[in-house]
Design an enzyme around this catalytic site. Structure first.
Site, PDB file in Angstrom:
ATOM      1  N   TYR A   1      11.460  63.441  98.703  1.00 33.54           N
ATOM      2  CA  TYR A   1      12.503  62.645  99.143  1.00 33.54           C
ATOM      3  C   TYR A   1      13.174  61.870  98.057  1.00 33.54           C
ATOM      4  O   TYR A   1      14.199  61.627  97.790  1.00 33.54           O
ATOM      5  CB  TYR A   1      12.088  61.770 100.194  1.00 33.54           C
ATOM      6  CG  TYR A   1      13.186  60.922 100.761  1.00 33.54           C
ATOM      7  CD1 TYR A   1      14.298  61.147 101.593  1.00 33.54           C
ATOM      8  CD2 TYR A   1      12.936  59.502 100.579  1.00 33.54           C
ATOM      9  CE1 TYR A   1      15.301  60.325 101.958  1.00 33.54           C
ATOM     10  CE2 TYR A   1      14.150  58.733 100.772  1.00 33.54           C
ATOM     11  CZ  TYR A   1      15.152  59.015 101.465  1.00 33.54           C
ATOM     12  OH  TYR A   1      16.110  58.207 101.889  1.00 33.54           O
TER      13      TYR A   1
ATOM     14  N   ARG B   1       9.162  47.551  99.759  1.00 31.76           N
ATOM     15  CA  ARG B   1       9.708  46.351  99.769  1.00 31.76           C
ATOM     16  C   ARG B   1      10.373  46.193 101.205  1.00 31.76           C
ATOM     17  O   ARG B   1      10.307  45.007 101.848  1.00 31.76           O
ATOM     18  CB  ARG B   1      10.453  45.707  98.629  1.00 31.76           C
ATOM     19  CG  ARG B   1      11.177  44.374  98.573  1.00 31.76           C
ATOM     20  CD  ARG B   1      12.214  44.193  97.810  1.00 31.76           C
ATOM     21  NE  ARG B   1      13.283  45.240  98.086  1.00 31.76           N
ATOM     22  CZ  ARG B   1      14.286  45.519  97.280  1.00 31.76           C
ATOM     23  NH1 ARG B   1      14.487  45.161  95.926  1.00 31.76           N
ATOM     24  NH2 ARG B   1      15.256  46.553  97.757  1.00 31.76           N
TER      25      ARG B   1
ATOM     26  N   PHE C   1      20.914  49.151  79.943  1.00 36.36           N
ATOM     27  CA  PHE C   1      21.086  49.542  81.194  1.00 36.36           C
ATOM     28  C   PHE C   1      20.066  50.292  82.062  1.00 36.36           C
ATOM     29  O   PHE C   1      19.746  49.914  83.152  1.00 36.36           O
ATOM     30  CB  PHE C   1      22.335  50.330  81.261  1.00 36.36           C
ATOM     31  CG  PHE C   1      22.516  51.091  82.412  1.00 36.36           C
ATOM     32  CD1 PHE C   1      23.633  50.275  83.326  1.00 36.36           C
ATOM     33  CD2 PHE C   1      22.218  52.328  82.741  1.00 36.36           C
ATOM     34  CE1 PHE C   1      23.804  51.164  84.541  1.00 36.36           C
ATOM     35  CE2 PHE C   1      22.667  52.793  83.881  1.00 36.36           C
ATOM     36  CZ  PHE C   1      23.424  52.375  84.867  1.00 36.36           C
TER      37      PHE C   1
END
Length: 428
Positions: free
Chosen positions: A168, A225, A300
């Protein structure tokens, strides 16, 4: 912890916060002239302020492509997240989403707040996408197609095993790492070897590839989280914690059991096991970043990774994950964005946050030995890829706030206030 108290305890973060505020203001005004491209940058700032700031540091050659790539995937994610959409409808939209990138007339309204606004104004995204080079368009469309089919697969089934979990996370985040790597290569800013990105036949999803690990690490930290937000989702919760892990700890075989304070011990043990699992991806992330050559591409990629290891350290052994929102301080976020410039910075930050996590390991915790082993693997990778022995910027704050520190932070506030007045007066 309130903002003022946080700054009193961590006055060194104030300059970074100020720089972050200025950078965010610049990002809000530094918009392209084209209205469709400008819309993509505006909506990006609304859905992810920190990401929008980091995107602004990319070279112009690739900035627009990355911005559109992120906004496209945020729109796709909005469809996946909206639990009010019937399963059959959602599955069809996810699998056909990539086709609509070239259709400015298509619109599918769903989601909430800024994401809903994005879906209402999908024509801007489509028209901006069509302005990109064919090479960039191909990468974005291909990843969107593969991700949409992967999301649709997991609409129909539960995440049971750790292999399911890895698969997933590959679909929803590992493919982001793959797509970005191809965009970097297409821009000629990087020349990453295919062996860093993904298998040629795209059949082996579980083995680690560094670009895939970059996405998996970020996604797993977010899934951990966001436990409480996801379990409370209406009209039905969407959870991706694998039963293979949480089933060892849930008293009544329900993942929602962990919200009950009477199950705090089991909840925290499960939490620690989940974080221990995600730590196995960190060394591969460090390896990938060590191969980047362009400074803007490096920053980045590096900033979100440092934020992820920082979040893992804050969440580890923290029952508050099951009670409310757990985030790293805004000052820490700003400091990460401002000070993450090279591999030594990244290795130092990973080492520091891994050390913080290690200090919280309870030897009686069921996953303690594996957690300690994986932290040691992070330490080894940090030393291998550029750790500077003299650098230590992230530490745990202990003890009371001293009078000297209070005086210093007040002094800093005064200086900053005067500085802002000067900026406003001269309209800098």
């Amino acid at each position: 912890m309130g903002m003022v108290e946080a700054l009193i305890r961590h006055p060194g973060e104030l300059p970074a916060l100020l720089q972050m505020k200025i950078a965010a203001a610049r990002a809000a005004h530094a918009l392209p002239e084209d209205p469709h491209m400008a819309y993509c940058y505006r909506i990006l700032l609304l859905v992810s302020r920190s990401f929008a700031v980091v995107v602004q540091h990319l070279n112009q050659e690739i900035r627009d492509a990355v911005c559109i790539f992120y906004v496209v995937l945020r729109a796709l994610d909005t469809v996946e997240d909206d639990m009010s959409i019937p399963v059959e409808t959602k599955t069809t939209v996810l699998e056909e989403f990539y086709k609509h990138l070239e259709d400015p007339t298509w619109r599918f309204v769903c989601g909430e707040k800024h994401c809903r606004e994005l879906m209402k104004n999908f024509n801007h995204l489509s028209l901006a996408f069509l302005q990109l080079s064919k090479e960039y368009q191909y990468v974005i469309s291909d990843i969107t197609k593969r991700m949409g089919y992967g999301m649709a697969e997991f609409i129909r089934k539960e995440v049971v095993t750790v292999s399911d979990y890895d698969k997933y996370c590959y679909y929803v985040a590992g493919l982001v790492g793959v797509g970005l790597s191809h965009l970097f290569n297409s821009s000629r800013l990087e020349d990453l070897d295919q062996r860093l990105i993904e298998p040629d036949n795209d059949q082996s999803l579980v083995p680690e590839y560094p670009a895939i690990s970059m996405g998996r690490f970020l996604q797993k930290v977010n899934i951990i989280r966001d436990y409480l937000e996801d379990i409370n989702e209406l009209p039905a919760p969407r959870m991706f914690w694998p039963r293979e892990i949480w089933g060892k700890y849930a008293p009544t075989s329900l993942l929602s059991d962990f919200r009950d304070e009477s199950n705090e011990k089991e909840a925290v043990e499960c939490l620690n096991d989940m974080i221990t699992d995600c730590l196995r991806h960190a060394p591969e992330c460090l390896f990938y970043m060590s191969k980047l050559k362009n400074p803007s591409v490096f920053r980045f990629c590096a900033v979100p990774q440092v934020m992820a290891i920082a979040t893992a350290a804050v969440c580890y052994n923290n029952p508050q994950v099951f009670r409310g929102v757990v985030k790293i301080r805004r000052g820490t976020t700003a400091k990460i964005i401002v000070t993450t410039n090279n591999m030594a910075d990244v290795c130092g930050a990973f080492y520091d946050f891994a050390s913080i996590l290690a200090s919280k390991i309870n030897k009686n915790d069921p996953s303690a030995l594996i957690a300690a082993e994986r932290v040691e693997n992070i330490f080894k990778a940090c030393r291998q890829y550029g750790l500077s022995s003299s650098r230590k910027n992230y530490t745990i704050e202990t003890g009371a706030i001293s009078a000297k520190r209070s005086f210093l932070v007040i002094l800093v506030f005064v200086l900053v206030f005067l500085y802002v007045l000067v900026l406003l007066f001269f309209k800098v």
